[in-house]
Design an enzyme around this catalytic site. Structure first.
Site, PDB file in Angstrom:
ATOM      1  N   ASN A  26       0.843  -1.194   0.000  1.00  0.00           N
ATOM      2  CA  ASN A  26       0.000   0.000   0.000  1.00  0.00           C
ATOM      3  C   ASN A  26       0.880   1.246   0.000  1.00  0.00           C
ATOM      4  OD1 ASN A  26       0.979   0.289   2.634  1.00  0.00           O
ATOM      5  ND2 ASN A  26      -0.899  -0.470   3.588  1.00  0.00           N
ATOM      6  N   ASP A 215      -9.492  -9.359   0.054  1.00  0.00           N
ATOM      7  CA  ASP A 215      -8.730  -8.449   0.911  1.00  0.00           C
ATOM      8  C   ASP A 215      -8.734  -7.039   0.346  1.00  0.00           C
ATOM      9  OD1 ASP A 215      -6.720  -8.083   3.200  1.00  0.00           O
ATOM     10  OD2 ASP A 215      -5.565  -7.375   1.481  1.00  0.00           O
TER      11      ASP A 215
END
Length: 342
Positions: A26, A215
């Protein structure tokens, strides 16, 4: 080889390693939980497929049926190597239990840490007939207690899968002009066309591909709710109810069900619309609960905005989520107390 279970003619354990790249992480540099789940499933599929083909008989591919609760003990960062080790610990007549551990390694300093522990269940499907579940070669146990404990785990997961499938009829509907911090405000969906690269030799979706997409959706729900950096903390049991065929369109939907002071529970389910070869009605293929935490720019836990429930169903799901949260918390405290006594 671990003492817990020595697989008879098949491999006792395997290890898969890969360096983590920027596209695995991320914006804060933490590797996505879905990426780790995909690696865990790949290792489990390799060792269970090898084992199920270790004796003469029909060739087969091991298909993922269930992933037990998985805790993300520590984040994996860009540039680190994820070492995924898998070992077969129990076999029933038609299923294989695989224990998987993930250890991250800083290749500059040599520092290592355990980041994940997971238990996966596979069933062997014939290459000649995908609807035929084959028998599994038995493994040898170092002690009789190991077989008894494995059988107990097998019966427990079998019962839980049945109960989960029976309550799996919910559908997420869009909400017009939702208020912040409500269920409708953060709920999210992702639509994906299943292609050849998503599938096994049998033409059905890899379990790891599905978990990675789940996810991603759970992460979007969590980020919309708290507007901060978020990371996967744990995943409750993931149940694979039905296979998803190549050419299907899958809808991955997620919604917030519960918030504590520092964590969020998100329910995610996958619905499949098969369009190629065998058109049929949409069906529920996979379901699970993900837990996320909110982090500051320095990586420290932040308080989570409380979920505002509006309908009776939302209030019911909140109380059910609270029950799961308290149960997990009590189990973790009991494990810590037991470890302290040893």
């Amino acid at each position: 080889m671990s003492e817990r279970g020595a697989a008879g003619p098949g491999p006792a354990a395997i290890q898969v390693s890969r360096i983590m790249r920027p596209d695995d992480a991320n914006v804060a540099g933490n590797v996505h939980g879905g990426t780790i789940l995909k690696m865990i499933e790949e290792a489990g599929a390799i060792i269970s497929t090898r084992h199920c083909n270790s004796q003469a008989g029909e060739p087969c591919v091991a298909a993922l049926a269930r992933v037990e609760r998985t805790d993300f003990l520590s984040p994996v960062c860009i540039g680190e190597v994820a070492n995924v080790s898998a070992e077969i610990t129990y076999t029933s007549r038609r299923s294989v239990e695989v224990q998987v551990n993930v250890m991250s390694e800083n290749i500059l300093t040599g520092a290592k840490k355990v980041t994940n522990k997971a238990t996966l269940w596979y069933v062997p499907l014939s290459l000649k007939n995908v609807n035929k579940v084959l028998e599994v070669p038995p493994i040898q146990y170092a002690r009789k207690e190991q077989e008894d404990e494995g059988k107990k785990r097998y019966e427990e997961q079998k019962l839980d899968r049945l109960e989960t499938k029976q309550r799996n009829g919910d559908v997420i509907f869009p909400v017009i002009n939702p208020e912040p911090h409500t269920v409708g405000y953060s709920q999210s969906s992702l639509i994906h066309l299943v292609g050849p690269s998503d599938c096994t030799l049998l033409g059905f979706v890899h379990g790891g591909v599905t978990m990675k997409l789940m996810d991603e959706v759970a992460g979007i729900v969590a980020a919309r709710h708290c507007k901060t950096n978020i990371v996967t903390a744990s995943v409750d049991a993931i149940n694979f109810h039905e296979k998803i065929k190549k050419g299907s369109v899958i809808t991955i939907s997620g919604r917030m069900t519960f918030t504590s002071n520092k964590s969020m529970e998100i329910e995610v389910f996958v619905d499949a619309d098969p369009f190629v070869d065998e058109p049929r009605e949409r069906y529920r293929a996979v379901s699970a609960f993900f837990t996320y935490v909110s982090l500051s720019k320095e990586g420290k836990p932040l308080p989570v905005p409380q979920l505002l429930t509006e309908t009776e169903d939302e209030k019911r799901r909140f109380e059910e989520g609270k029950g799961r949260y308290l149960q997990t918390k009590a189990k973790r405290q009991a494990q810590m107390q037991q470890a302290a006594r040893q």
